[in-house]
Design a protein around this motif. Sequence first.
Motif, PDB file in Angstrom:
ATOM      1  N   VAL A   1     -48.875  -1.810 -29.253  1.00  0.00           N
ATOM      2  CA  VAL A   1     -48.236  -0.982 -28.231  1.00  0.00           C
ATOM      3  C   VAL A   1     -48.084   0.454 -28.710  1.00  0.00           C
ATOM      4  O   VAL A   1     -47.490   0.719 -29.757  1.00  0.00           O
ATOM      5  CB  VAL A   1     -46.851  -1.541 -27.851  1.00  0.00           C
ATOM      6  N   GLY A   2     -48.636   1.384 -27.947  1.00  0.00           N
ATOM      7  CA  GLY A   2     -48.456   2.801 -28.213  1.00  0.00           C
ATOM      8  C   GLY A   2     -47.337   3.353 -27.345  1.00  0.00           C
ATOM      9  O   GLY A   2     -47.141   2.914 -26.215  1.00  0.00           O
ATOM     10  N   VAL A   3     -46.606   4.317 -27.880  1.00  0.00           N
ATOM     11  CA  VAL A   3     -45.510   4.961 -27.151  1.00  0.00           C
ATOM     12  C   VAL A   3     -45.711   6.468 -27.266  1.00  0.00           C
ATOM     13  O   VAL A   3     -45.978   6.983 -28.354  1.00  0.00           O
ATOM     14  CB  VAL A   3     -44.136   4.573 -27.715  1.00  0.00           C
ATOM     15  N   SER A   4     -45.577   7.188 -26.149  1.00  0.00           N
ATOM     16  CA  SER A   4     -45.779   8.632 -26.180  1.00  0.00           C
ATOM     17  C   SER A   4     -44.983   9.288 -25.062  1.00  0.00           C
ATOM     18  O   SER A   4     -44.456   8.602 -24.174  1.00  0.00           O
ATOM     19  CB  SER A   4     -47.265   8.970 -26.012  1.00  0.00           C
ATOM     20  N   PRO A   5     -44.919  10.625 -25.052  1.00  0.00           N
ATOM     21  CA  PRO A   5     -44.368  11.326 -23.890  1.00  0.00           C
ATOM     22  C   PRO A   5     -45.230  11.042 -22.658  1.00  0.00           C
ATOM     23  O   PRO A   5     -46.390  10.660 -22.764  1.00  0.00           O
ATOM     24  CB  PRO A   5     -44.448  12.797 -24.296  1.00  0.00           C
ATOM     25  N   ARG A   6     -44.638  11.257 -21.492  1.00  0.00           N
ATOM     26  CA  ARG A   6     -45.364  11.046 -20.243  1.00  0.00           C
ATOM     27  C   ARG A   6     -46.419  12.129 -20.037  1.00  0.00           C
ATOM     28  O   ARG A   6     -46.339  13.209 -20.618  1.00  0.00           O
ATOM     29  CB  ARG A   6     -44.366  11.009 -19.082  1.00  0.00           C
ATOM     30  N   ILE A   7     -47.398  11.807 -19.200  1.00  0.00           N
ATOM     31  CA  ILE A   7     -48.561  12.679 -19.005  1.00  0.00           C
ATOM     32  C   ILE A   7     -48.460  13.451 -17.689  1.00  0.00           C
ATOM     33  O   ILE A   7     -48.005  12.914 -16.679  1.00  0.00           O
ATOM     34  CB  ILE A   7     -49.860  11.838 -19.018  1.00  0.00           C
ATOM     35  N   GLY A   8     -48.908  14.704 -17.721  1.00  0.00           N
ATOM     36  CA  GLY A   8     -49.084  15.463 -16.493  1.00  0.00           C
ATOM     37  C   GLY A   8     -47.811  15.945 -15.830  1.00  0.00           C
ATOM     38  O   GLY A   8     -47.817  16.227 -14.628  1.00  0.00           O
ATOM     39  N   ILE A   9     -46.711  16.038 -16.577  1.00  0.00           N
ATOM     40  CA  ILE A   9     -45.463  16.554 -16.013  1.00  0.00           C
ATOM     41  C   ILE A   9     -44.970  17.698 -16.887  1.00  0.00           C
ATOM     42  O   ILE A   9     -45.380  17.840 -18.045  1.00  0.00           O
ATOM     43  CB  ILE A   9     -44.377  15.459 -15.920  1.00  0.00           C
ATOM     44  N   THR A  10     -44.068  18.498 -16.352  1.00  0.00           N
ATOM     45  CA  THR A  10     -43.493  19.601 -17.120  1.00  0.00           C
ATOM     46  C   THR A  10     -42.009  19.385 -17.391  1.00  0.00           C
ATOM     47  O   THR A  10     -41.512  19.786 -18.433  1.00  0.00           O
ATOM     48  CB  THR A  10     -43.685  20.935 -16.374  1.00  0.00           C
ATOM     49  N   SER A  11     -41.306  18.732 -16.474  1.00  0.00           N
ATOM     50  CA  SER A  11     -39.879  18.454 -16.665  1.00  0.00           C
ATOM     51  C   SER A  11     -39.690  17.215 -17.538  1.00  0.00           C
ATOM     52  O   SER A  11     -40.352  16.195 -17.318  1.00  0.00           O
ATOM     53  CB  SER A  11     -39.192  18.229 -15.322  1.00  0.00           C
ATOM     54  N   ALA A  12     -38.798  17.337 -18.533  1.00  0.00           N
ATOM     55  CA  ALA A  12     -38.506  16.209 -19.433  1.00  0.00           C
ATOM     56  C   ALA A  12     -39.786  15.621 -20.009  1.00  0.00           C
ATOM     57  O   ALA A  12     -39.927  14.404 -20.157  1.00  0.00           O
ATOM     58  CB  ALA A  12     -37.708  15.134 -18.695  1.00  0.00           C
ATOM     59  N   ALA A  13     -40.738  16.496 -20.335  1.00  0.00           N
ATOM     60  CA  ALA A  13     -42.046  16.057 -20.808  1.00  0.00           C
ATOM     61  C   ALA A  13     -41.998  15.433 -22.198  1.00  0.00           C
ATOM     62  O   ALA A  13     -42.955  14.783 -22.611  1.00  0.00           O
ATOM     63  CB  ALA A  13     -43.017  17.239 -20.813  1.00  0.00           C
ATOM     64  N   ASP A  14     -40.889  15.632 -22.917  1.00  0.00           N
ATOM     65  CA  ASP A  14     -40.823  15.115 -24.278  1.00  0.00           C
ATOM     66  C   ASP A  14     -40.262  13.698 -24.356  1.00  0.00           C
ATOM     67  O   ASP A  14     -40.220  13.104 -25.445  1.00  0.00           O
ATOM     68  CB  ASP A  14     -39.966  16.043 -25.143  1.00  0.00           C
ATOM     69  N   ARG A  15     -39.849  13.117 -23.259  1.00  0.00           N
ATOM     70  CA  ARG A  15     -39.276  11.769 -23.316  1.00  0.00           C
ATOM     71  C   ARG A  15     -40.366  10.740 -23.611  1.00  0.00           C
ATOM     72  O   ARG A  15     -41.401  10.703 -22.934  1.00  0.00           O
ATOM     73  CB  ARG A  15     -38.579  11.426 -21.998  1.00  0.00           C
ATOM     74  N   PRO A  16     -40.148   9.869 -24.599  1.00  0.00           N
ATOM     75  CA  PRO A  16     -41.173   8.880 -24.973  1.00  0.00           C
ATOM     76  C   PRO A  16     -41.161   7.673 -24.041  1.00  0.00           C
ATOM     77  O   PRO A  16     -40.873   6.549 -24.439  1.00  0.00           O
ATOM     78  CB  PRO A  16     -40.760   8.500 -26.397  1.00  0.00           C
ATOM     79  N   HIS A  17     -41.535   7.892 -22.796  1.00  0.00           N
ATOM     80  CA  HIS A  17     -41.438   6.854 -21.782  1.00  0.00           C
ATOM     81  C   HIS A  17     -42.795   6.380 -21.276  1.00  0.00           C
ATOM     82  O   HIS A  17     -42.880   5.793 -20.204  1.00  0.00           O
ATOM     83  CB  HIS A  17     -40.590   7.350 -20.609  1.00  0.00           C
ATOM     84  N   ARG A  18     -43.855   6.642 -22.023  1.00  0.00           N
ATOM     85  CA  ARG A  18     -45.184   6.129 -21.688  1.00  0.00           C
ATOM     86  C   ARG A  18     -45.535   5.034 -22.680  1.00  0.00           C
ATOM     87  O   ARG A  18     -45.379   5.194 -23.898  1.00  0.00           O
ATOM     88  CB  ARG A  18     -46.222   7.238 -21.757  1.00  0.00           C
ATOM     89  N   PHE A  19     -46.013   3.907 -22.162  1.00  0.00           N
ATOM     90  CA  PHE A  19     -46.368   2.763 -22.998  1.00  0.00           C
ATOM     91  C   PHE A  19     -47.807   2.353 -22.675  1.00  0.00           C
ATOM     92  O   PHE A  19     -48.221   2.360 -21.517  1.00  0.00           O
ATOM     93  CB  PHE A  19     -45.423   1.586 -22.719  1.00  0.00           C
ATOM     94  N   TYR A  20     -48.555   1.990 -23.707  1.00  0.00           N
ATOM     95  CA  TYR A  20     -49.951   1.618 -23.487  1.00  0.00           C
ATOM     96  C   TYR A  20     -50.418   0.655 -24.564  1.00  0.00           C
ATOM     97  O   TYR A  20     -49.822   0.563 -25.646  1.00  0.00           O
ATOM     98  CB  TYR A  20     -50.844   2.857 -23.451  1.00  0.00           C
ATOM     99  N   VAL A  21     -51.485  -0.086 -24.257  1.00  0.00           N
ATOM    100  CA  VAL A  21     -52.093  -1.006 -25.217  1.00  0.00           C
ATOM    101  C   VAL A  21     -53.153  -0.241 -25.990  1.00  0.00           C
ATOM    102  O   VAL A  21     -54.128   0.253 -25.408  1.00  0.00           O
ATOM    103  CB  VAL A  21     -52.715  -2.225 -24.511  1.00  0.00           C
ATOM    104  N   ARG A  22     -52.974  -0.117 -27.277  1.00  0.00           N
ATOM    105  CA  ARG A  22     -53.877   0.670 -28.114  1.00  0.00           C
ATOM    106  C   ARG A  22     -55.311   0.127 -28.023  1.00  0.00           C
ATOM    107  O   ARG A  22     -55.552  -1.058 -28.172  1.00  0.00           O
ATOM    108  CB  ARG A  22     -53.428   0.645 -29.576  1.00  0.00           C
ATOM    109  N   GLY A  23     -56.265   1.032 -27.780  1.00  0.00           N
ATOM    110  CA  GLY A  23     -57.673   0.662 -27.752  1.00  0.00           C
ATOM    111  C   GLY A  23     -58.132  -0.056 -26.513  1.00  0.00           C
ATOM    112  O   GLY A  23     -59.298  -0.450 -26.426  1.00  0.00           O
ATOM    113  N   ALA A  24     -57.247  -0.226 -25.530  1.00  0.00           N
ATOM    114  CA  ALA A  24     -57.629  -0.991 -24.343  1.00  0.00           C
ATOM    115  C   ALA A  24     -58.421  -0.151 -23.357  1.00  0.00           C
ATOM    116  O   ALA A  24     -58.101   1.013 -23.131  1.00  0.00           O
ATOM    117  CB  ALA A  24     -56.386  -1.540 -23.651  1.00  0.00           C
ATOM    118  N   PRO A  25     -59.444  -0.718 -22.736  1.00  0.00           N
ATOM    119  CA  PRO A  25     -60.068  -0.039 -21.609  1.00  0.00           C
ATOM    120  C   PRO A  25     -59.054   0.042 -20.490  1.00  0.00           C
ATOM    121  O   PRO A  25     -58.263  -0.871 -20.286  1.00  0.00           O
ATOM    122  CB  PRO A  25     -61.230  -0.970 -21.241  1.00  0.00           C
ATOM    123  N   GLY A  26     -59.063   1.148 -19.782  1.00  0.00           N
ATOM    124  CA  GLY A  26     -58.099   1.320 -18.699  1.00  0.00           C
ATOM    125  C   GLY A  26     -56.955   2.242 -19.043  1.00  0.00           C
ATOM    126  O   GLY A  26     -56.198   2.653 -18.167  1.00  0.00           O
TER     127      GLY A  26
END
Length: 238
Positions: free
Chosen positions: A207-232
């Motif tokens: 599981v990868g965790v990062s800031p959200r994509i494509g926003i300017t407000s509260a862009a530093d919050r680590p609220h994006r989750f993804y499966v590392r190396g997954a297609p999609g």
Amino acid sequence: RGVAGRLRPTDGSELTEPSRPSLPDLAPAGSAGSGRLPFGVPAPDASLRADFFLRPVVEVARALLGSCLISTVGGQRTVVVVVETEAYGGPDDPASHAATRAGVTARNRVMFGPPGRAYVYRSYGVHWCLNVVTGPEGDAQAVLLRGGAPLLGLDAMRERRSGRTPLAAGPGRLAQALGVSGTLRAHDFSRPPLRIVPGWSVEEDRVGVSPRIGITSAADRPHRFYVRGAPGVSGRPR
């Protein structure tokens, strides 16, 4: 690691998160749409209970990784594995549609519940985006489904995407591949034509965790989750 077998239907007596087999190694990034993803077919009558969504939005965003979205929109069955999500809270989250002085509006009303419903909206007037409402009713929050690994119905996805690739990496592509439009606004995810069912657990080291994509407000919050190396998975934060 591998799939332990087909998913078993859940019933009301089971835990909020039914036991799921481990997520096998995914195909290399870029292979989405090849039809060779090593997943089993999800059971058609397995469902997540409503209280799965009755939790804080960040918790649900993480828990949705590995679940399956089953669409039968237009009579075409398409299935993706959820591999990328973003959490958006209520009025205290500047990037949320609920962060408005007007409070409940025609646009964000669905975000206020009940949980387990679809919050569908147009992004920049062009792309539909699909979200899952979470938390107690009246407390606006929703998980944006950002990316899916295509599993079944690839021909239908390609047709909806006019042959463009990737098929379901990014919220606009994902919604288009599944046939999602504004007609599914407030739809209950426990029912056809769009359902979320248990898929596979994703181990923490995947599981990868990062800031959200494509926003300017509260862009530093680590609220994006993804499966590392997954297609999609749609991309990296700026």
